[in-house]
Scaffold this motif. Structure first.
Motif, short mmCIF file in Angstrom:
data_model
loop_
_atom_site.label_atom_id
_atom_site.label_comp_id
_atom_site.label_asym_id
_atom_site.label_seq_id
_atom_site.Cartn_x
_atom_site.Cartn_y
_atom_site.Cartn_z
N GLY A 68 0.77 -1.24 0.00
CA GLY A 68 0.00 0.00 0.00
C GLY A 68 0.80 1.29 0.00
O GLY A 68 0.29 2.33 0.39
N GLY A 69 2.03 1.24 -0.46
CA GLY A 69 2.84 2.46 -0.54
C GLY A 69 4.30 2.12 -0.73
O GLY A 69 4.67 0.94 -0.78
N PRO A 70 5.13 3.14 -0.84
CA PRO A 70 6.56 2.91 -1.06
C PRO A 70 7.16 2.06 0.05
O PRO A 70 6.75 2.16 1.21
N VAL A 71 8.15 1.26 -0.30
CA VAL A 71 8.84 0.40 0.65
C VAL A 71 10.28 0.90 0.77
O VAL A 71 10.96 1.12 -0.23
N TYR A 72 10.71 1.08 2.02
CA TYR A 72 12.04 1.58 2.32
C TYR A 72 12.84 0.46 2.98
O TYR A 72 12.42 -0.06 4.02
N ALA A 73 13.96 0.10 2.38
CA ALA A 73 14.77 -1.01 2.88
C ALA A 73 16.18 -0.50 3.17
O ALA A 73 16.88 -0.05 2.27
N ALA A 74 16.58 -0.59 4.43
CA ALA A 74 17.93 -0.21 4.83
C ALA A 74 18.71 -1.49 5.08
O ALA A 74 18.38 -2.26 5.98
N PHE A 75 19.71 -1.72 4.26
CA PHE A 75 20.56 -2.90 4.37
C PHE A 75 21.77 -2.56 5.23
O PHE A 75 22.44 -1.55 4.98
N VAL A 76 22.06 -3.39 6.21
CA VAL A 76 23.27 -3.23 7.02
C VAL A 76 24.30 -4.19 6.43
O VAL A 76 24.06 -5.40 6.33
N THR A 77 25.43 -3.62 6.01
CA THR A 77 26.43 -4.38 5.27
C THR A 77 27.80 -4.30 5.95
O THR A 77 27.98 -3.59 6.93
N VAL A 78 28.74 -5.03 5.38
CA VAL A 78 30.13 -5.03 5.85
C VAL A 78 31.05 -4.65 4.69
O VAL A 78 30.63 -4.69 3.53
N PRO A 79 32.30 -4.30 4.98
CA PRO A 79 33.20 -3.81 3.94
C PRO A 79 33.36 -4.73 2.73
O PRO A 79 33.44 -4.24 1.60
N HIS A 80 33.37 -6.06 2.91
CA HIS A 80 33.58 -6.93 1.75
C HIS A 80 32.42 -6.85 0.74
O HIS A 80 32.57 -7.25 -0.40
N GLN A 81 31.29 -6.30 1.14
CA GLN A 81 30.15 -6.15 0.23
C GLN A 81 30.18 -4.80 -0.49
O GLN A 81 29.45 -4.59 -1.45
N GLN A 82 31.04 -3.90 -0.05
CA GLN A 82 31.02 -2.52 -0.54
C GLN A 82 31.34 -2.40 -2.03
O GLN A 82 30.76 -1.58 -2.72
N GLU A 83 32.25 -3.21 -2.53
CA GLU A 83 32.60 -3.13 -3.96
C GLU A 83 31.37 -3.37 -4.82
O GLU A 83 31.13 -2.67 -5.79
N ASN A 84 30.59 -4.37 -4.46
CA ASN A 84 29.36 -4.66 -5.19
C ASN A 84 28.36 -3.52 -5.06
O ASN A 84 27.72 -3.12 -6.03
#
Length: 141
Positions: free
Chosen positions: A85-101
């Protein structure tokens, strides 16, 4: 989706005072298993006030494979806003090895496409920053 896959690999909870769905991956999964987990999160969000604010702790996952990203943009994300029923906001918590992607031009293209489906993913290296961003989004008109 087999319920044991979600129970064995991902913990989730809904925080009613923050109106946030929080999911934490406990170990890395295959692209197919990740699809099943994401698919299982939608009915959970529906059961919890059509929750549109998601904190996704993916620090234990490897970088998302192209197959998963393609499925997410082409199939999954386009169903979220209409279903909830409206926009979806997703905050992903990541680590440095994922940063390049995350910093890749391909990811920027995928995020731009996700935004056209009223799905707004962002990436943070701390949970506090992710929660803060979600709270700011809740104040938007």
């Amino acid at each position: 989706m087999p319920s044991d896959l979600l129970a064995d690999h991902v913990t989730w909870q809904f925080h009613p005072q923050f109106k946030m769905l929080i999911a934490r991956w406990q170990r890395s999964l295959t692209a197919e298993q990740q699809q099943q987990v994401y698919a299982a999160l939608l009915p959970i969000a529906q059961q919890h006030e059509n929750c549109r604010y998601w904190l996704l702790d993916v620090r234990r996952l490897a970088a998302a494979p192209p197959l998963l990203l393609s499925w997410a943009v082409e199939v999954y994300q386009s169903t979220l806003a209409p279903t909830l029923g409206g926009p979806v906001y997703a905050a992903f918590v990541t680590v440095p090895h994922q940063q390049e992607n995350i910093d890749s031009s391909a990811m920027h293209t995928l995020v731009a496409k996700a935004n056209t489906h009223h799905y707004y993913p962002v990436f943070y290296d701390t949970e506090a920053a992710a929660v803060n961003w979600l709270q700011v989004q809740q104040q938007r008109p």
